[in-house]
Enzyme design. Structure first.
Site, mmCIF file in Angstrom:
data_model
loop_
_atom_site.group_PDB
_atom_site.id
_atom_site.type_symbol
_atom_site.label_atom_id
_atom_site.label_comp_id
_atom_site.label_asym_id
_atom_site.label_seq_id
_atom_site.Cartn_x
_atom_site.Cartn_y
_atom_site.Cartn_z
ATOM 1 N N HIS A 251 0.836 -1.207 0.000
ATOM 2 C CA HIS A 251 0.000 0.000 0.000
ATOM 3 C C HIS A 251 0.869 1.255 0.000
ATOM 4 C CE1 HIS A 251 -4.178 -1.523 1.218
ATOM 5 N NE2 HIS A 251 -3.467 -2.569 0.845
ATOM 6 N N ASP B 31 -5.102 6.186 2.694
ATOM 7 C CA ASP B 31 -5.225 4.753 2.472
ATOM 8 C C ASP B 31 -6.595 4.295 2.988
ATOM 9 O OD1 ASP B 31 -3.188 2.231 1.958
ATOM 10 O OD2 ASP B 31 -4.874 1.732 3.283
ATOM 11 N N ASN C 174 0.413 -4.470 -7.434
ATOM 12 C CA ASN C 174 1.594 -3.701 -7.857
ATOM 13 C C ASN C 174 2.487 -4.546 -8.753
ATOM 14 O OD1 ASN C 174 1.302 -1.185 -6.220
ATOM 15 N ND2 ASN C 174 1.226 -2.713 -4.592
ATOM 16 N N ALA D 40 14.239 -7.700 -3.311
ATOM 17 C CA ALA D 40 14.825 -7.571 -4.656
ATOM 18 C C ALA D 40 14.485 -6.216 -5.252
ATOM 19 C CB ALA D 40 14.265 -8.664 -5.547
ATOM 20 N N HIS E 227 2.322 -13.759 -7.399
ATOM 21 C CA HIS E 227 1.239 -14.082 -6.460
ATOM 22 C C HIS E 227 0.009 -13.213 -6.755
ATOM 23 C CE1 HIS E 227 2.584 -10.332 -4.872
ATOM 24 N NE2 HIS E 227 1.858 -10.400 -3.775
ATOM 25 N N GLU F 258 3.507 -3.772 -12.608
ATOM 26 C CA GLU F 258 4.922 -3.626 -12.955
ATOM 27 C C GLU F 258 5.290 -4.607 -14.069
ATOM 28 O OE1 GLU F 258 6.676 -4.042 -9.030
ATOM 29 O OE2 GLU F 258 5.527 -2.300 -8.340
HETATM 30 N N1 UDP Z 1 8.767 -5.547 -3.970
HETATM 31 C C1 UDP Z 1 10.093 -5.316 -4.279
HETATM 32 N N2 UDP Z 1 11.009 -6.251 -3.918
HETATM 33 C C2 UDP Z 1 10.688 -7.397 -3.260
HETATM 34 C C3 UDP Z 1 9.319 -7.618 -2.951
HETATM 35 C C4 UDP Z 1 8.387 -6.680 -3.327
HETATM 36 O O1 UDP Z 1 10.440 -4.285 -4.882
HETATM 37 O O2 UDP Z 1 11.562 -8.201 -2.982
HETATM 38 C C5 UDP Z 1 7.765 -4.519 -4.335
HETATM 39 C C6 UDP Z 1 7.079 -4.819 -5.649
HETATM 40 O O3 UDP Z 1 7.797 -4.247 -6.728
HETATM 41 C C7 UDP Z 1 5.711 -4.186 -5.435
HETATM 42 C C8 UDP Z 1 5.471 -4.327 -3.930
HETATM 43 O O4 UDP Z 1 6.751 -4.528 -3.350
HETATM 44 O O5 UDP Z 1 5.743 -2.830 -5.775
HETATM 45 C C9 UDP Z 1 4.597 -5.513 -3.575
HETATM 46 O O6 UDP Z 1 3.271 -5.187 -3.832
HETATM 47 P P1 UDP Z 1 2.234 -6.236 -4.425
HETATM 48 O O7 UDP Z 1 0.925 -5.532 -4.568
HETATM 49 O O8 UDP Z 1 2.751 -6.849 -5.661
HETATM 50 O O9 UDP Z 1 2.155 -7.401 -3.365
HETATM 51 P P2 UDP Z 1 2.084 -7.473 -1.748
HETATM 52 O O10 UDP Z 1 3.482 -7.408 -1.283
HETATM 53 O O11 UDP Z 1 1.267 -6.300 -1.285
HETATM 54 O O12 UDP Z 1 1.453 -8.797 -1.481
#
Ligand code: UDP
Length: 492
Positions: free
Chosen positions: A22, A126, A372, A351, A368, A376
């Protein structure tokens, strides 16, 4: 130094929730308002949360944008939490996670006070701060809600349902025929009805919603959201691409200074050594912790597919789990073997996802279905293997596999309420054969349907990038939103 505001400059306060999925996109949106909307922006947060994005705010300030963080102390000692534990992503137990929720709830008072003193022209909140709706009403200013997900999931979650044979539920009145197994439909009753009512009520009291999406991706659902569900909405996505053009922004995004086992330069060198579209990126987002038995199945499936990969394992310490020693030993030797033969890299902790997805060597992702990560990957033009687990992820999977058709399901059958620790029953249901099959398909350069999927993904990537260019759909929405907010501005 206090800024002299131009007469019609908007002052906007952003209130992110302390959860990476978020907070990361909301910080992007705040930066967007300052950089492209010409607004004066304040992000209300705490020190440990700000540490994950302050560098990019400092760079924006140096570039002349009016943006800053306002830090409030997190009530760690009051709750018995260690210093610096201020975000759900760093919790090491379910108990700690609920303590952090309590801490966030305790910030309602100081945050409300700050808003009353500062009297901004608009609040972007939010969804998990429902109380901001009443503060906005009290101050006579608009509140825009941000919930970090797709139009599709919102429309699907609001649809009436009809149960059919074999536990299949059909969602009524949507632009496409949408059917799901009952076991995949989220059941939010675990949150308690009063909390869910507060969220719905605050949404009704809001001026509208900001959505990190773009018209070309889900226009039918954008229309449905506006016209059938009756909410004003502005699509401003993909925000990750719009604001993170700088190399440092990409490499640092969301990282709370966790030191990875793989150094960034080594990672880039490794990717540079690979052919175009030859590497699969596997990630389950910022929260998911899969049981070791499931990790072992993934490892076998990846190896059997013969494809090269980068796999992010969200390795959190835990106080709750018996260690599966033989599984852990197997994973250790797997990791070494993959590294040695240049087949795969395992990244533990965090990462630099934007940087990786952007690299031409990446050919597809296993996701998953966090919104986001989907956006991406869409921006990068990548087809996906979908592996939803919790939250609204099964709805997002439907959008990918059946509406825009750039995803292939790995075959998960059951939604899980608990994101803290996905149960063996839910997650370990995906055996190595299923992983191998889906990976071979998504990476194939021969199968016609896989090639069509890749073509559709590339086309969407072009549309995503155009949406945020001057005159594009999201660009125009931002201009219209800023104009509308200015017209509502309370005159001094
Ligand atoms: N992310 C990242 N590196 C990681 C894990 C997650 O940069 O190792 C970032 C990813 O690019 C995204 C966010 O964290 O912007 C994760 O959001 P998402 O909605 O995909 O999943 P959530 O983590 O909320 O389940």
């Amino acid at each position: 130094m206090a800024f002299e505001l131009e007469n019609d400059q908007l002052r906007v306060f952003f209130l992110p929730y302390f959860l990476a999925g978020h907070m990361i996109p909301m910080v992007d949106i705040a930066r967007l308002f300052a950089a492209h909307g010409g607004a004066d922006v304040t992000i209300v947060t705490t020190a440990a949360n700000a540490a994950t994005f302050q560098n990019s705010i400092d760079r924006d300030t140096e570039a002349g944008h009016r943006i800053r963080t306002h830090l409030l102390p997190f009530p760690s000692s009051q709750l018995g939490l260690p210093d610096g534990v201020e975000n759900k992503n760093v919790a090491v137990s379910a108990h700690m996670c609920s303590q952090i929720s309590q801490g966030i709830a305790l910030l309602k008072e100081p945050m409300g006070q700050l808003l009353r003193q500062a009297r901004p022209d608009c609040i972007v909140s939010d969804m998990f701060h429902p109380w901001t709706a009443d503060v906005a009403l009290e101050l006579g200013i608009p509140r825009l809600v941000f919930d970090g997900s797709s139009y599709f999931q919102f429309c699907a979650a609001s649809a009436a349902t009809v149960s059919g044979e074999n536990d299949v539920v059909s969602l009524q009145g949507l632009p496409h025929k949408v059917e799901l197994l009952k076991s995949k439909i989220p059941d939010w009753s675990g949150f308690g009805s009063s909390f869910m009512e507060a969220l719905a009520d605050s949404r009704k009291k809001s001026y509208g919603a900001i959505v990190n999406s773009f018209s070309e991706l889900e226009s039918d659902y954008e229309d449905h959201f506006r016209n059938k569900l009756g909410s004003k909405a502005w699509s401003l996505g993909p925000v990750s691409f719009w604001v993170n053009k700088d190399f440092s922004d990409k490499i640092e995004r969301g990282n709370n200074k966790k030191k990875n086992n793989v150094n960034n330069q080594d990672l880039i060198n490794w990717l540079d050594s690979k052919e175009e579209n030859s590497v699969l990126y596997v990630s389950f987002g910022s929260l998911t912790r899969l049981p070791t038995t499931q990790l072992v199945e993934i490892a076998h499936g990846l190896e059997a597919s013969g494809h090269q990969f980068i796999w992010v394992i969200n390795e959190k310490e835990t106080q709750e789990e018996e260690i599966d020693r033989s599984g852990a030993l197997f994973l250790e030797s797997f990791e070494e073997r993959m590294k040695r033969n240049q087949k795969g890299l395992i990244i533990r902790k965090w990462a630099p996802q934007l940087l990786i997805l952007d690299h031409p060597a990446i050919g597809a992702t296993v996701t998953h279905c966090g919104w986001n990560s989907i956006l991406e990957a869409v921006t990068a033009g990548l087809p996906m293997v979908t592996w939803p687990l919790f939250a609204e992820q099964f709805y997002n999977e439907k959008l990918l596999t059946e509406v825009v058709r750039i995803g292939v399901g790995v075959g998960v059958e059951r939604w899980s309420f608990d994101w803290w620790r996905v149960s063996e029953e839910t997650a370990a249901a995906v055996g190595r054969e299923k992983v191998e099959k889906a990976v071979r398909f998504v990476m194939s350069d021969e199968e016609e349907e896989a090639l069509e999927m890749r073509k559709r993904a590339k086309k969407l990537s072009v549309a995503a990038k155009m949406a945020v260019e001057s005159g594009g759909s999201s660009w125009s929405n931002l201009v219209a939103l800023v104009d509308e907010l200015k017209s509502l501005k309370i005159q001094p």
